[in-house]
Scaffold this motif. Structure first.
Motif, mmCIF file in Angstrom:
data_model
loop_
_atom_site.group_PDB
_atom_site.id
_atom_site.type_symbol
_atom_site.label_atom_id
_atom_site.label_comp_id
_atom_site.label_asym_id
_atom_site.label_seq_id
_atom_site.Cartn_x
_atom_site.Cartn_y
_atom_site.Cartn_z
ATOM 1 N N GLN A 61 12.223 -4.612 -7.932
ATOM 2 C CA GLN A 61 12.334 -5.066 -9.007
ATOM 3 C C GLN A 61 12.235 -4.005 -9.653
ATOM 4 O O GLN A 61 12.095 -2.913 -8.943
ATOM 5 N N GLU A 62 12.831 -3.077 -10.806
ATOM 6 C CA GLU A 62 12.304 -2.329 -11.286
ATOM 7 C C GLU A 62 11.234 -2.449 -12.554
ATOM 8 O O GLU A 62 10.947 -3.490 -13.224
ATOM 9 N N PRO A 63 10.554 -1.580 -12.999
ATOM 10 C CA PRO A 63 9.011 -1.099 -14.048
ATOM 11 C C PRO A 63 10.391 -2.372 -15.335
ATOM 12 O O PRO A 63 11.418 -1.533 -15.285
ATOM 13 N N VAL A 64 9.530 -2.725 -15.872
ATOM 14 C CA VAL A 64 9.541 -3.436 -17.172
ATOM 15 C C VAL A 64 8.876 -2.134 -18.193
ATOM 16 O O VAL A 64 9.387 -2.043 -19.328
ATOM 17 N N ALA A 65 8.127 -1.387 -18.063
ATOM 18 C CA ALA A 65 7.072 -0.398 -18.589
ATOM 19 C C ALA A 65 6.282 0.195 -18.292
ATOM 20 O O ALA A 65 6.092 0.113 -16.748
ATOM 21 N N GLU A 101 0.387 7.796 -14.882
ATOM 22 C CA GLU A 101 1.261 6.633 -15.203
ATOM 23 C C GLU A 101 1.002 5.256 -14.604
ATOM 24 O O GLU A 101 0.816 5.585 -12.737
ATOM 25 N N THR A 102 0.915 4.366 -14.543
ATOM 26 C CA THR A 102 1.130 2.617 -13.946
ATOM 27 C C THR A 102 2.765 2.464 -14.634
ATOM 28 O O THR A 102 2.678 2.024 -14.962
ATOM 29 N N LYS A 103 2.657 1.418 -13.134
ATOM 30 C CA LYS A 103 3.996 1.132 -13.560
ATOM 31 C C LYS A 103 3.877 0.051 -13.632
ATOM 32 O O LYS A 103 3.382 -0.743 -13.003
ATOM 33 N N LEU A 104 4.501 -0.800 -14.576
ATOM 34 C CA LEU A 104 4.127 -2.257 -14.498
ATOM 35 C C LEU A 104 5.502 -3.495 -14.387
ATOM 36 O O LEU A 104 6.098 -2.643 -14.827
ATOM 37 N N TYR A 105 5.363 -4.318 -13.575
ATOM 38 C CA TYR A 105 6.396 -4.835 -12.651
ATOM 39 C C TYR A 105 5.972 -6.156 -14.154
ATOM 40 O O TYR A 105 5.151 -7.342 -13.850
ATOM 41 N N ALA A 106 7.563 -6.949 -13.577
ATOM 42 C CA ALA A 106 7.478 -8.785 -13.893
ATOM 43 C C ALA A 106 7.019 -9.387 -12.597
ATOM 44 O O ALA A 106 7.542 -8.993 -11.733
ATOM 45 N N ALA A 107 6.037 -10.725 -13.479
ATOM 46 C CA ALA A 107 6.254 -11.091 -12.079
ATOM 47 C C ALA A 107 7.088 -11.811 -11.112
ATOM 48 O O ALA A 107 7.953 -12.143 -12.340
ATOM 49 N N PRO A 108 7.380 -11.659 -9.941
ATOM 50 C CA PRO A 108 8.235 -11.539 -8.889
ATOM 51 C C PRO A 108 8.640 -13.266 -9.289
ATOM 52 O O PRO A 108 8.104 -13.983 -9.214
ATOM 53 N N GLN A 109 10.355 -13.641 -8.848
ATOM 54 C CA GLN A 109 10.595 -14.495 -8.537
ATOM 55 C C GLN A 109 10.363 -15.041 -7.868
ATOM 56 O O GLN A 109 11.395 -14.324 -6.841
ATOM 57 N N PRO A 110 9.608 -15.912 -7.121
ATOM 58 C CA PRO A 110 10.241 -16.813 -5.510
ATOM 59 C C PRO A 110 11.352 -16.797 -5.098
ATOM 60 O O PRO A 110 12.130 -17.799 -5.893
ATOM 61 N N ALA A 111 11.653 -16.494 -3.785
ATOM 62 C CA ALA A 111 13.178 -16.372 -3.012
ATOM 63 C C ALA A 111 13.227 -18.257 -3.616
ATOM 64 O O ALA A 111 12.391 -18.424 -2.668
ATOM 65 N N PRO A 112 13.879 -18.728 -3.719
ATOM 66 C CA PRO A 112 14.238 -20.089 -3.075
ATOM 67 C C PRO A 112 14.210 -20.612 -1.666
ATOM 68 O O PRO A 112 14.871 -19.481 -0.957
ATOM 69 N N LEU A 113 13.997 -21.270 -0.849
ATOM 70 C CA LEU A 113 13.519 -21.154 0.773
ATOM 71 C C LEU A 113 15.226 -22.137 0.871
ATOM 72 O O LEU A 113 15.615 -22.222 0.020
ATOM 73 N N ALA A 114 15.065 -21.546 2.242
ATOM 74 C CA ALA A 114 16.475 -22.231 3.160
ATOM 75 C C ALA A 114 16.770 -23.358 3.002
ATOM 76 O O ALA A 114 17.003 -24.484 2.044
ATOM 77 N N GLN A 115 15.750 -23.758 3.331
ATOM 78 C CA GLN A 115 15.195 -25.554 3.811
ATOM 79 C C GLN A 115 13.971 -26.126 3.372
ATOM 80 O O GLN A 115 13.570 -25.576 3.221
ATOM 81 N N PRO A 116 14.069 -27.052 2.951
ATOM 82 C CA PRO A 116 12.876 -27.703 2.727
ATOM 83 C C PRO A 116 12.026 -28.268 4.059
ATOM 84 O O PRO A 116 12.267 -28.980 4.634
ATOM 85 N N VAL A 117 10.565 -27.876 3.869
ATOM 86 C CA VAL A 117 9.698 -28.560 5.200
ATOM 87 C C VAL A 117 9.446 -29.563 5.173
ATOM 88 O O VAL A 117 9.474 -30.508 4.427
ATOM 89 N N GLN A 118 9.569 -30.422 6.209
ATOM 90 C CA GLN A 118 9.633 -31.489 6.496
ATOM 91 C C GLN A 118 8.183 -31.628 7.214
ATOM 92 O O GLN A 118 7.299 -31.366 8.120
ATOM 93 N N VAL A 119 7.199 -32.675 6.433
ATOM 94 C CA VAL A 119 5.695 -32.994 6.683
ATOM 95 C C VAL A 119 5.932 -34.170 7.149
ATOM 96 O O VAL A 119 6.257 -35.185 6.770
ATOM 97 N N PRO A 120 5.219 -34.772 8.624
ATOM 98 C CA PRO A 120 5.359 -35.986 8.929
ATOM 99 C C PRO A 120 4.381 -36.503 7.725
ATOM 100 O O PRO A 120 3.712 -36.079 7.494
#
Length: 108
Positions: free
Chosen positions: A38-42, A76-95
């Motif tokens: 990410q790059e700073p947005v402000a 100076e404080t760099k401000l970033y947008a909220a990161p978007q989580p990376a998509p999961l490769a596979q859904p986790v199976q819960v018994p």
């Protein structure tokens, strides 16, 4: 503190052959990779003359001399947008059902 390279984070995040890496570590590595790009947005600026902060969409440290930065304690404080989580490769199976006897024997 150990610095993790981008390649190492990618191994943790996406390489299923990595031993001793659980889903939580994989998720943390994916989030770090998302934030790293990410790059700073402000930018937020504070100094000892003003009680409130000032904001800019562009870095402004180049507009002040080093003497002014030191004298007025400009930060100076760099401000970033909220990161978007990376998509999961596979859904986790819960018994659906858990064997509580096995869990109790491990917990004790």
């Amino acid at each position: 503190m150990t610095q993790l390279s981008r390649e190492r984070l990618e191994q943790y995040a996406f390489d299923d052959r990595m031993c001793n890496v659980n889903d939580e570590i994989r998720e943390m590595a994916r989030r770090l990779l998302a934030v790293e790009g990410q790059e700073p947005v402000a930018y937020m600026y504070r100094d000892k003359l003003h009680a409130d902060a000032r904001f800019s969409l562009e870095p402004r440290f180049g507009n002040w001399s080093p003497e002014d930065i030191n004298e007025y304690e400009i930060t100076e404080t760099k401000l970033y947008a909220a990161p978007q989580p990376a998509p999961l490769a596979q859904p986790v199976q819960v018994p659906d059902e858990c064997d509580y006897d096995v869990i109790r024997s491990v917990v004790r």
